[in-house]
Design a protein around this motif. Structure first.
Motif, PDB file in Angstrom:
ATOM      1  N   THR A   1       1.575   6.436  -6.941  1.00  0.00           N
ATOM      2  CA  THR A   1       0.492   7.308  -7.423  1.00  0.00           C
ATOM      3  C   THR A   1       0.703   8.791  -7.429  1.00  0.00           C
ATOM      4  N   GLY A   2       1.314   9.242  -5.992  1.00  0.00           N
ATOM      5  CA  GLY A   2       1.656  10.529  -5.863  1.00  0.00           C
ATOM      6  C   GLY A   2       2.760  11.012  -6.704  1.00  0.00           C
ATOM      7  N   TYR A   3       3.692  10.401  -7.040  1.00  0.00           N
ATOM      8  CA  TYR A   3       4.736  10.660  -7.669  1.00  0.00           C
ATOM      9  C   TYR A   3       4.277  10.954  -9.085  1.00  0.00           C
ATOM     10  N   ASN A   4       3.615  10.045  -9.653  1.00  0.00           N
ATOM     11  CA  ASN A   4       2.941  10.113 -10.974  1.00  0.00           C
ATOM     12  C   ASN A   4       2.059  11.271 -11.247  1.00  0.00           C
ATOM     13  N   LEU A   5       1.154  11.588 -10.122  1.00  0.00           N
ATOM     14  CA  LEU A   5       0.299  12.739 -10.318  1.00  0.00           C
ATOM     15  C   LEU A   5       0.999  14.122 -10.263  1.00  0.00           C
ATOM     16  N   ILE A   6       1.807  14.146  -9.710  1.00  0.00           N
ATOM     17  CA  ILE A   6       2.774  15.364  -9.659  1.00  0.00           C
ATOM     18  C   ILE A   6       3.940  15.399 -10.885  1.00  0.00           C
TER      19      ILE A   6
ATOM     20  N   ARG B   1       0.922  -1.246   0.103  1.00  0.00           N
ATOM     21  CA  ARG B   1      -0.041  -0.067  -0.031  1.00  0.00           C
ATOM     22  C   ARG B   1       0.763   1.186   0.071  1.00  0.00           C
TER      23      ARG B   1
ATOM     24  N   SER C   1      11.548   6.803  -9.734  1.00  0.00           N
ATOM     25  CA  SER C   1      10.367   6.334  -9.169  1.00  0.00           C
ATOM     26  C   SER C   1      10.351   4.764  -8.952  1.00  0.00           C
TER      27      SER C   1
ATOM     28  N   ALA D   1       0.789   4.142  -2.982  1.00  0.00           N
ATOM     29  CA  ALA D   1       0.558   5.469  -2.901  1.00  0.00           C
ATOM     30  C   ALA D   1       1.627   6.360  -3.167  1.00  0.00           C
ATOM     31  N   TRP D   2       2.726   6.037  -2.831  1.00  0.00           N
ATOM     32  CA  TRP D   2       4.117   6.876  -3.238  1.00  0.00           C
ATOM     33  C   TRP D   2       4.333   6.791  -4.706  1.00  0.00           C
TER      34      TRP D   2
END
Length: 109
Positions: free
Chosen positions: A43-48, A36, A77, A40-41
């Protein structure tokens, strides 16, 4: 029959200690927490990172990210997720309380 059971089982306990069942459950919870966290890491990295690589900041600040740096960011990443997963190699089970020696078991039929 034993070989087939071992091949099809999700978990195989090689000793008859019930303590190993508790350790297996604890390890599975630890692995799921790490999965998890990695999800989360990433997903956040890709969203930015993806909008930055697409040039979202260009209209405002005229800042661009060269493709070479975008590729490096995506590689980092992946490396961070792999390194995070490798931390599981250092897993040590927590100490379980030892049963009291003075406990008498009475079985009535």
């Amino acid at each position: 029959g034993t070989e087939v059971a071992i091949e099809t089982a999700d978990v195989v306990l090689m000793k008859s200690a019930l303590r190993d069942v508790c350790i297996t459950l604890e390890l599975s919870r630890t692995v799921m927490r790490r999965i998890r966290l990695n999800f989360a890491w990433a997903t956040g990295y890709n969203l930015i990172g993806i909008p930055l690589a697409m040039g979202v900041l260009f209209p405002v600040w005229h800042a661009r990210m060269p493709p070479m740096f975008a590729g490096l960011a995506m590689a980092l990443s992946s490396v961070s997720v792999v390194v995070s997963s490798l931390i599981l190699n250092g897993y040590r089970p927590s100490e379980l309380p030892q049963p009291e020696a003075d406990v008498d078991v009475i079985v009535k039929y």
